[in-house]
Design a protein around this motif. Structure first.
Motif, PDB file in Angstrom:
ATOM      1  N   TRP A 226       0.724  -1.127  -0.074  1.00  0.00           N
ATOM      2  CA  TRP A 226      -0.029   0.031   0.128  1.00  0.00           C
ATOM      3  C   TRP A 226       0.940   1.231  -0.063  1.00  0.00           C
ATOM      4  CZ3 TRP A 226      -4.969  -0.446   3.691  1.00  0.00           C
ATOM      5  CH2 TRP A 226      -5.638  -1.578   3.633  1.00  0.00           C
ATOM      6  N   ILE A 227       2.000   1.089   0.769  1.00  0.00           N
ATOM      7  CA  ILE A 227       2.660   2.315   0.900  1.00  0.00           C
ATOM      8  C   ILE A 227       3.563   2.632  -0.361  1.00  0.00           C
ATOM      9  CG2 ILE A 227       4.432   3.482   2.255  1.00  0.00           C
ATOM     10  CD1 ILE A 227       1.908   3.344   3.775  1.00  0.00           C
TER      11      ILE A 227
ATOM     12  N   GLN B 155      11.141  -3.473   3.667  1.00  0.00           N
ATOM     13  CA  GLN B 155       9.939  -4.054   3.053  1.00  0.00           C
ATOM     14  C   GLN B 155       9.440  -3.141   1.869  1.00  0.00           C
ATOM     15  OE1 GLN B 155       8.196  -4.885   7.240  1.00  0.00           O
ATOM     16  NE2 GLN B 155       7.996  -7.016   6.222  1.00  0.00           N
ATOM     17  N   VAL B 156       9.508  -1.987   2.377  1.00  0.00           N
ATOM     18  CA  VAL B 156       8.657  -0.980   1.301  1.00  0.00           C
ATOM     19  C   VAL B 156       9.657  -0.934   0.124  1.00  0.00           C
ATOM     20  CG1 VAL B 156       8.020   1.512   0.870  1.00  0.00           C
ATOM     21  CG2 VAL B 156       7.235   0.357   3.152  1.00  0.00           C
ATOM     22  N   GLN B 157      10.960  -0.777   0.337  1.00  0.00           N
ATOM     23  CA  GLN B 157      11.643  -0.744  -0.835  1.00  0.00           C
ATOM     24  C   GLN B 157      11.695  -2.094  -1.630  1.00  0.00           C
ATOM     25  OE1 GLN B 157      15.830   0.522  -0.293  1.00  0.00           O
ATOM     26  NE2 GLN B 157      16.156   0.273  -2.335  1.00  0.00           N
TER      27      GLN B 157
ATOM     28  N   SER C  91      -0.265   7.325   7.968  1.00  0.00           N
ATOM     29  CA  SER C  91      -0.644   5.545   7.958  1.00  0.00           C
ATOM     30  C   SER C  91      -0.065   5.073   9.409  1.00  0.00           C
ATOM     31  CB  SER C  91      -0.010   4.863   6.775  1.00  0.00           C
ATOM     32  OG  SER C  91      -0.659   3.752   6.542  1.00  0.00           O
ATOM     33  N   ILE C  92      -0.774   5.790  10.469  1.00  0.00           N
ATOM     34  CA  ILE C  92      -0.483   5.166  11.480  1.00  0.00           C
ATOM     35  C   ILE C  92      -1.752   4.897  12.420  1.00  0.00           C
ATOM     36  CG2 ILE C  92       1.522   6.554  11.602  1.00  0.00           C
ATOM     37  CD1 ILE C  92       0.471   8.702  13.025  1.00  0.00           C
ATOM     38  N   ALA C  93      -1.554   4.321  13.762  1.00  0.00           N
ATOM     39  CA  ALA C  93      -2.645   3.875  14.608  1.00  0.00           C
ATOM     40  C   ALA C  93      -3.375   5.157  15.141  1.00  0.00           C
ATOM     41  CB  ALA C  93      -2.034   3.094  15.751  1.00  0.00           C
TER      42      ALA C  93
ATOM     43  N   TYR D 212      -6.489   3.798   5.549  1.00  0.00           N
ATOM     44  CA  TYR D 212      -7.675   3.781   4.646  1.00  0.00           C
ATOM     45  C   TYR D 212      -7.803   4.959   3.805  1.00  0.00           C
ATOM     46  CZ  TYR D 212      -8.209  -1.085   6.234  1.00  0.00           C
ATOM     47  OH  TYR D 212      -8.158  -2.199   6.743  1.00  0.00           O
ATOM     48  N   THR D 213      -6.717   5.950   3.878  1.00  0.00           N
ATOM     49  CA  THR D 213      -7.193   7.475   3.354  1.00  0.00           C
ATOM     50  C   THR D 213      -5.880   7.839   2.358  1.00  0.00           C
ATOM     51  OG1 THR D 213      -8.061   8.196   5.271  1.00  0.00           O
ATOM     52  CG2 THR D 213      -7.888   9.709   3.646  1.00  0.00           C
ATOM     53  N   PRO D 214      -5.585   7.047   1.250  1.00  0.00           N
ATOM     54  CA  PRO D 214      -4.648   7.512   0.431  1.00  0.00           C
ATOM     55  C   PRO D 214      -4.705   8.945  -0.242  1.00  0.00           C
ATOM     56  CG  PRO D 214      -6.028   5.952  -0.791  1.00  0.00           C
ATOM     57  CD  PRO D 214      -6.589   5.870   0.866  1.00  0.00           C
ATOM     58  N   GLU D 215      -3.762   9.418  -0.528  1.00  0.00           N
ATOM     59  CA  GLU D 215      -3.611  10.977  -1.023  1.00  0.00           C
ATOM     60  C   GLU D 215      -4.461  10.511  -2.295  1.00  0.00           C
ATOM     61  OE1 GLU D 215      -2.777  13.940  -3.766  1.00  0.00           O
ATOM     62  OE2 GLU D 215      -2.106  11.657  -3.912  1.00  0.00           O
TER      63      GLU D 215
END
Length: 437
Positions: A254-255, A283-285, A335-337, A357-360
């Motif tokens: 997602w990120i 992980q994101v990379q 994107s945090i708690a 759940y709020t992508p740009e």
């Protein structure tokens, strides 16, 4: 190969590296400044003739008059009516949400009366005529039509002129449909600095406007900068940018895609991820490496991330807040708690997207708030485009005889202190008139 840079707040030169990465790229190249200045002067002095010449040179449009570059209202309506059902429904829903959000921004006139009968107030009026520029070269942006035109119409602007480049005469049907839906009054197939010049100075066919809004390439941005003062502008926008703050608990795919969503705009776009977990950054990379070949604009994304992107490791989310406020990003995705707590401490951002759940991307199209946002750290002092950008405020002062005398005594003293005798005597005459009555 994706070679996105890694930064850490533990590095002794972190701030210097961060500042270089996010630096405001002020001003255009000298060649762009010169080219734009020449185009502006040609359009200012030669009007339609210059517009026709530039349309032939840059857009390969062979027409006999600028009137032929205007898109008839019937064509706008037809484009809307002929849209595939799914596109039409989506465009209508986006327009509805944008209009509902901006309706809450509209300012109204107000006044109040003092004890001596003096009335003070503020009169709010819409601008008479506004021009909006909609990019149409590398991609088509019906969303930009909605975001610029709807706030203007909510503000009450009676005439809205839209410029959209049409290389080889081609126009995107969704752009025309959005213009119809948003209430644009006139549309011209004109682009580049010459379109900005036409809006600023007017020509035999194109009416001059009071303000120009909307994004564009380096030539359009420089043209807006040079005509500011002759007309108002929304801003001189830099490349699109996103800062994602993640606690390491969101699906890394997602990120990765959220970062891609801004990097795909162009090679100068900026995408940054801040996280306290270095293993999550890995992980994101890895997700980016795996997903990038699937992207249609993969080469643009790759160049953007390699040139301007960054994965930033912080000690904790408190330090992430400091980084976010230092960058003052156009888009800030949390994107945090507990995003609400973090957002309360954000002082500088164009728009904040809270939660996993709020992508740009939702803000770009249909959430409701405007997607025309301050870039390059200008969120320190600037705000999103809104209804207020299309309204003027005029002060109202109506003194009663007693009020004119009371204020006149104060103004008399202050004016003499500044050495402005005529000011003092002008005020004093009202004092004397009240004393004689």
């Amino acid at each position: 190969m994706l070679e996105i840079r890694r930064l850490s707040t533990t590095q002794p030169d972190f701030r210097e590296q961060l500042d270089r990465l996010t630096a405001w790229e002020s001003g255009a190249e000298h060649r762009v400044e010169q080219a734009v200045a020449e185009i502006l002067e040609q359009v200012r002095s030669r009007g339609d003739a210059a517009l026709l010449e530039y349309s032939r040179r840059f857009d390969r449009l062979e027409v006999a008059s600028v009137a032929e570059l205007e898109v008839p209202a019937e064509a706008l309506r037809a484009a809307f009516e002929e849209l595939p059902g799914e596109q039409r429904v989506a465009l209508e829903e986006a327009a509805r949400r944008v209009r509902a959000y901006h309706a809450r921004q509209k300012s109204e006139s107000w006044e109040y009366q003092e004890a001596d009968g003096t009335v003070l107030g503020q009169q709010v009026t819409a601008l008479d005529r506004v021009g909006i520029y909609v990019p149409g070269g590398k991609a088509a942006y019906p969303s930009s039509v909605l975001m610029n035109a709807i706030p203007a119409k909510v503000a009450g602007v009676p005439e809205l002129i839209m410029m959209v480049p049409a290389p080889d005469g081609e126009l995107n049907p969704m752009v025309l449909a959005a213009a119809h839906l948003a209430g644009v009054d006139r549309v011209f197939r004109l682009g580049g600095a010459q379109a900005v010049a036409a809006l600023a100075y007017g020509s035999e066919t194109v009416p001059a406007v009071d303000k120009i809004t909307g994004p564009g390439n380096a030539y359009v941005a420089e043209a807006k900068r040079q005509v500011f003062g002759r007309v108002g502008i929304d801003m001189v926008a830099g490349p699109s940018e996103i800062l994602v703050v993640c606690d390491g608990q969101t699906d890394p795919d997602w990120i990765a895609m959220d970062l891609f969503s801004q990097a795909e705009h162009d090679q100068d776009a900026k995408a940054w991820l801040v996280c306290p977990d270095p293993y999550y950054l890995d992980q994101v990379q890895a997700s980016m490496e795996r997903l990038l070949p699937q992207m249609e604009r993969s080469e643009i994304i790759r160049e953007s991330l390699n040139r301007h992107g960054a994965l930033i490791c912080v000690r904790d989310l408190a330090e992430a807040e400091e980084v976010a406020n230092r960058i003052a990003p156009e888009h800030l995705e949390l994107s945090i708690a507990e995003p609400e707590k973090f957002a309360q401490r954000v002082r500088h951002a164009g728009a904040i997207f809270l939660g996993r759940y709020t992508p740009e991307a939702l803000g770009d199209y249909c959430a409701g708030p405007n997607h025309v946002l301050p870039t390059s750290a200008t969120a320190r002092f600037a705000s999103p485009l809104g209804v207020y950008d299309f309204q003027k405020r005029t002060s109202i002062i109506h003194c009663s005889p007693a009020g004119g005398a009371a204020l006149g005594r104060v103004a008399d003293v202050l004016a003499r202190g500044e050495g402005l005798e005529a000011h003092a005597r002008s005020a004093r005459l009202r004092v004397e008139a009240e004393e004689r009555s």
